[in-house]
Design a protein around this motif. Structure first.
Motif, PDB file in Angstrom:
ATOM      1  N   ASN A 435       0.800  -1.229   0.000  1.00 58.05           N
ATOM      2  CA  ASN A 435       0.000   0.000   0.000  1.00 58.05           C
ATOM      3  C   ASN A 435       0.832   1.279   0.000  1.00 58.05           C
ATOM      4  O   ASN A 435       0.300   2.364   0.215  1.00 58.05           O
ATOM      5  N   GLU A 436       2.130   1.144  -0.250  1.00 55.87           N
ATOM      6  CA  GLU A 436       3.003   2.315  -0.303  1.00 55.87           C
ATOM      7  C   GLU A 436       3.676   2.461  -1.666  1.00 55.87           C
ATOM      8  O   GLU A 436       3.744   3.551  -2.220  1.00 55.87           O
ATOM      9  N   ASP A 437       4.168   1.361  -2.179  1.00 48.50           N
ATOM     10  CA  ASP A 437       4.924   1.406  -3.425  1.00 48.50           C
ATOM     11  C   ASP A 437       4.024   1.308  -4.653  1.00 48.50           C
ATOM     12  O   ASP A 437       3.061   0.527  -4.675  1.00 48.50           O
ATOM     13  N   SER A 438       4.359   2.090  -5.678  1.00 50.39           N
ATOM     14  CA  SER A 438       3.759   1.891  -6.996  1.00 50.39           C
ATOM     15  C   SER A 438       4.629   0.899  -7.762  1.00 50.39           C
ATOM     16  O   SER A 438       5.848   0.821  -7.552  1.00 50.39           O
ATOM     17  N   LEU A 439       4.003   0.160  -8.643  1.00 54.50           N
ATOM     18  CA  LEU A 439       4.703  -0.875  -9.399  1.00 54.50           C
ATOM     19  C   LEU A 439       4.571  -0.579 -10.887  1.00 54.50           C
ATOM     20  O   LEU A 439       3.455  -0.501 -11.410  1.00 54.50           O
ATOM     21  N   ALA A 461      -1.288  -7.944  -8.091  1.00 54.79           N
ATOM     22  CA  ALA A 461      -2.148  -7.434  -7.018  1.00 54.79           C
ATOM     23  C   ALA A 461      -1.880  -8.142  -5.697  1.00 54.79           C
ATOM     24  O   ALA A 461      -2.128  -7.577  -4.613  1.00 54.79           O
ATOM     25  N   ARG A 462      -1.368  -9.373  -5.763  1.00 56.37           N
ATOM     26  CA  ARG A 462      -1.067 -10.093  -4.517  1.00 56.37           C
ATOM     27  C   ARG A 462       0.029  -9.400  -3.711  1.00 56.37           C
ATOM     28  O   ARG A 462       0.145  -9.612  -2.506  1.00 56.37           O
ATOM     29  N   LEU A 463       0.857  -8.594  -4.388  1.00 55.41           N
ATOM     30  CA  LEU A 463       1.908  -7.871  -3.688  1.00 55.41           C
ATOM     31  C   LEU A 463       1.364  -6.633  -2.974  1.00 55.41           C
ATOM     32  O   LEU A 463       2.088  -5.979  -2.230  1.00 55.41           O
ATOM     33  N   GLU A 464       0.089  -6.312  -3.261  1.00 56.85           N
ATOM     34  CA  GLU A 464      -0.614  -5.184  -2.640  1.00 56.85           C
ATOM     35  C   GLU A 464       0.103  -3.846  -2.852  1.00 56.85           C
ATOM     36  O   GLU A 464       0.351  -3.094  -1.890  1.00 56.85           O
ATOM     37  N   PRO A 465       0.452  -3.529  -4.095  1.00 52.96           N
ATOM     38  CA  PRO A 465       1.048  -2.211  -4.340  1.00 52.96           C
ATOM     39  C   PRO A 465      -0.007  -1.114  -4.256  1.00 52.96           C
ATOM     40  O   PRO A 465      -1.211  -1.385  -4.336  1.00 52.96           O
ATOM     41  N   LYS A 466       0.446   0.116  -4.132  1.00 48.96           N
ATOM     42  CA  LYS A 466      -0.476   1.251  -4.122  1.00 48.96           C
ATOM     43  C   LYS A 466      -1.103   1.444  -5.496  1.00 48.96           C
ATOM     44  O   LYS A 466      -2.281   1.799  -5.616  1.00 48.96           O
ATOM     45  N   LYS A 467      -0.314   1.167  -6.533  1.00 48.19           N
ATOM     46  CA  LYS A 467      -0.758   1.402  -7.901  1.00 48.19           C
ATOM     47  C   LYS A 467       0.051   0.521  -8.845  1.00 48.19           C
ATOM     48  O   LYS A 467       1.216   0.252  -8.596  1.00 48.19           O
TER      49      LYS A 467
END
Length: 615
Positions: A435-439, A461-467
Motif C-alpha cells: 500500500n506504499e509502493d507503486s509498481l 495485485a497479490r503484492l498489494e502495491p499502491k498502484k
C-alpha cells in the motif's frame, strides 16, 4: 509480449561456392553446409515453432538420380529432429562404409540432403493447420531439371483467390489454406514458360518480374531450381526483412542479420540488407547479382520486427529497443508524480528486458539531475553522511515475475483455463511495500490484454502495491495484420474493445452501424480496398481516453486497485526505429490496398458475429 500470438517466419539460404572436398579439407567435414544451415535456423528459432523444413539441390547429378530433396517436421523441436535424422543417416552409411565421410562425392551420392544449394524455413502458422503438409519448402517436380522448384517464404498474401483465377486453377481444400501454394503455382507457371523459351536456361529475373507484381502482401521468399539456379527476394515495400552475405566460399541469406553474423562470424557492416523489391539471384555456377525486380515503393518495413520479433542481439535492434523504453520515461515519471523512492520498476515478459533497460536509463538520468541539484543547493553545508546518502540513491528494480514455460504449454490446451492462467508467472514476494509502493511493469506490446487481466494484474495485485502502471513499448494495436502476423480479427484487440466500450458509454453506438453499412456498400461496389474505414471507430476519442478504458478492461472487477496503462506514441516509435516505419498495426496506414480490404472485412466480420479471419 505477454499475449501469445503467431507471427513471422524465418528463412535460411546457403549456396556453397566450392566443391564439397574443399570444405572437408579446410573445415574437416563435408557436411559444412548442412551444419551451417542448422545453426542459421537455430539462431532464428524465435521466428517459428510450428514446424520447419529444408530442401537441397545437388549439382552435376547423373541422369536418373534424385537432385532435389526435402525434409520437414511439425514436432515441437522440429529443427533438431530434421538434423538428427540426417546425422543418423550418416551413421547408418558408416556401418557399411566406415570412412564414407572422408569421400565427399560418395557421401553426396548416398546422403539425400547433402547438396550445394540449401533452403531452410521455420514456420509460425498464420493460415492452415499445424501439420507437416503446411511446412515450407513446397516443391514442384518435373522430369526437366530446370522446371523443378523448391519455394519457401516469410509472408502472407491477401489475393490468393485472384491468383488462382488468373491461372484458371480451381484450388483444392489444401491450396485454399496455403498462401505458399498459390505463390508456388504462379512462380512455377512462369518458370515453365521461361524454360520453354530457353530450355534449361530460364531467366530467374524474367520469372520474378512476371510473377511478383501479381502478389499483394508482404514477403521475403527463397527458391531453388533443379538445374542449380536460386534466389531470395523481398517485396517492394520491404515489409518483411532479408539480409545476405557472400564471400568466395558461400552465399548466405536469412531473415535476421544477427543470425548470419553469429553463424558465420562476420562483422555487422559485412552483412547487407536486401533492399525492397530486390532479389539476390545466384546462377548455377555460383555467380550472384542483386537485381531490382520491382520498382521500390515507400519503405514500410515492419516495426514489430524491432519492437519484438527479431532477436535483440542485433546491434541496431538492441539500440532501438533501448530507445523505445527511454522515450517512455518522461510519461512514466509524470504518472508516478516523480516519486522514485516509492516506485519499483520491472518487466514482463523477458523479451521486454531491453526496453526496460531504456526506461530505467531515463529514470537514472532524471535521478542524477536531482542529485546534482540537491548537492549544489547545500552550498558549503556538505557532510559525508549527506553526500553518501544522496549518491547511494538508486532506481528500485526487481525481477517481479518469472514465466512458467511448462505451465504455459499445458494451459493452452485447457478449455477451462481462467483459473490456471493466473499461474503462468511465478511472483517474487517481499519486493513491494504494501500500500506504499507503486509498481511499474513494461511489456513489448499489448494485443488482446487477456494475459494481463487473467494472469499478470491478478498476480501483481497479490503484492498489494499502491498502484500498478503497465507500460507498452509499442503504441496501441488497433488494426489487423495481413502480411505475416496472426492478428486478423478485430474482436481480439483490447484497443478495439475499449473503443467499442466508449461508444456504448457515450451513446453513439449508431456510428458503428452506419460504418458497417458503409463497408457493406463498398463491398458491393468492389471498393473495400480503397480506404480503411475502421479508423472511424477510434476517431471520436483521444489516445489517452482509449488508454484509460483499456486500463479498466484489463483490471479484474474484484480488485480494488488503481491500474494505469501507458502506450508508446507513434512519433516516438518512428524516432526510435527510423528505418522500420511500417506502422499499420497502430495507424491503419496499410502499405498495399489489400490491407484496407482485410481491415474493413475484419470489422464487418465482427459486426456480423463471425469469428473468422479477415483474409
Amino acid at each position: 509480449m505477454s499475449d501469445e500470438i503467431k507471427h513471422e517466419c524465418g528463412l535460411a539460404f546457403i549456396r556453397l561456392r566450392k566443391p564439397l572436398p574443399y570444405y572437408l579439407e579446410k573445415y574437416g567435414t563435408a557436411l559444412y553446409g548442412l551444419n551451417k544451415l542448422y545453426l542459421l535456423m537455430e539462431k532464428q528459432h524465435n521466428r517459428g515453432q510450428d514446424g520447419s523444413g529444408i530442401a537441397s539441390v545437388k549439382l552435376n547429378v547423373p541422369n536418373g538420380y534424385a537432385f532435389l530433396n526435402r525434409m520437414r517436421s511439425a514436432i515441437p523441436q522440429s529443427i533438431a529432429e530434421i538434423f538428427q535424422k540426417i546425422g543418423l543417416e550418416v551413421k547408418e552409411l558408416e556401418k557399411y562404409q566406415k570412412d564414407i565421410s572422408q569421400h565427399p562425392e560418395l557421401l553426396k551420392g548416398h546422403l539425400p540432403m547433402l547438396g550445394e544449394l540449401m533452403l531452410g524455413h521455420l514456420r509460425y502458422g498464420t493460415q492452415g493447420k499445424n501439420n507437416v503438409e503446411f511446412c515450407h519448402p513446397f516443391i514442384k517436380r518435373d522430369l526437366i531439371p530446370g522446371r523443378n522448384l523448391a519455394l519457401a517464404g516469410n509472408f502472407n498474401l491477401v489475393n490468393t483467390d485472384e491468383l488462382y483465377q488468373l491461372l484458371n486453377i480451381e484450388p483444392g481444400e489444401f491450396q485454399k489454406q496455403s498462401d505458399l501454394a498459390a505463390m508456388m503455382e504462379v512462380v512455377h507457371h512462369f518458370l515453365v514458360k521461361e524454360d520453354e523459351a530457353n530450355p534449361n536456361n530460364a531467366s530467374i529475373v524474367d520469372v520474378l518480374q512476371k510473377a511478383t507484381p501479381l502478389f499483394d502482401g508482404g514477403y521475403t521468399i527463397g527458391g531453388l531450381t533443379g538445374n542449380g539456379n536460386s534466389f531470395v527476394m523481398r517485396d517492394a515495400h520491404g515489409i518483411r526483412p532479408a539480409y545476405y552475405f557472400a564471400n568466395d566460399e558461400f552465399i548466405v541469406a536469412a531473415s535476421e542479420r544477427a543470425a548470419i553474423r553469429t553463424t558465420f562470424n562476420v562483422g555487422e557492416n559485412e552483412v547487407k540488407e536486401l533492399m525492397p523489391g530486390c532479389a539476390l539471384i545466384v546462377n548455377n555456377e555460383a555467380a550472384f547479382q542483386i537485381h531490382q525486380i520491382l520498382p521500390p515503393k515507400e519503405r514500410r518495413a515492419c516495426s514489430f520486427e524491432r519492437i519484438y520479433f527479431s532477436r535483440g542481439s542485433d546491434e541496431k535492434i538492441y539500440r532501438e529497443r533501448i530507445a523505445l523504453g527511454h522515450h517512455l520515461s518522461k510519461t512514466v515519471l509524470e504518472a508516478i508524480d516523480y516519486n522514485l523512492k516509492q516506485t519499483i520498476f520491472s518487466y514482463i515478459p523477458n523479451t521486454a528486458e531491453v526496453a526496460f533497460y531504456g526506461l530505467v536509463k531515463g529514470m537514472e538520468e532524471y535521478l542524477n539531475q536531482i542529485k546534482i541539484q540537491r548537492i549544489l543547493s547545500w552550498g558549503t553545508d556538505v557532510t559525508e553522511e549527506k553526500l553518501q546518502e544522496m549518491i547511494n540513491r538508486k532506481i528500485r528494480q526487481e525481477k517481479i515475475a518469472i514465466k512458467d514455460v511448462k505451465l504455459r504449454t499445458f494451459i493452452t490446451e485447457d478449455n477451462n483455463r481462467n483459473e490456471m492462467v493466473q499461474h503462468v508467472y511465478d511472483i517474487t514476494y517481499g519486493t513491494v511495500k504494501k500500500n506504499e509502493d507503486s509498481l511499474v511493469v513494461i511489456d513489448d506490446s499489448i494485443v488482446r490484454g487477456t494475459t494481463l487481466k487473467e494472469s499478470i494484474i491478478r498476480m501483481l495485485a497479490r503484492l498489494e502495491p499502491k498502484k500498478i502502471i503497465v507500460v507498452s513499448s509499442a503504441p496501441q494495436i488497433r488494426y489487423p495484420d495481413c502480411y505475416g502476423i496472426d492478428m486478423s480479427k478485430m474482436g481480439d484487440f483490447i484497443a478495439f474493445k475499449a473503443a467499442l466500450s466508449l461508444h456504448k458509454k457515450r451513446g453513439i453506438e449508431s456510428n458503428l452501424i452506419e460504418l458497417f453499412n458503409t463497408c457493406k456498400e463498398m463491398e458491393r461496389n468492389n471498393q473495400l480496398h480503397t480506404e480503411n474505414m475502421v479508423r472511424q471507430v477510434y476517431k471520436p476519442f483521444t489516445t489517452e481516453e482509449i488508454s484509460a478504458e483499456i486500463a479498466q478492461l484489463i483490471t479484474p472487477p474484484e480488485l480494488n486497485l488503481s491500474v494505469e496503462v501507458i502506450f508508446q506514441t507513434i512519433e516516438d516509435l518512428h524516432h526510435s526505429c527510423p528505418t522500420n516505419t511500417g506502422d499499420w498495426y497502430f495507424t491503419g496506414n496499410y502499405p498495399t490496398p489489400g490491407g484496407n480490404r482485410v481491415c474493413n472485412r475484419a470489422f464487418m466480420n465482427y459486426m456480423e458475429g463471425k469469428n473468422i479471419r479477415g483474409y
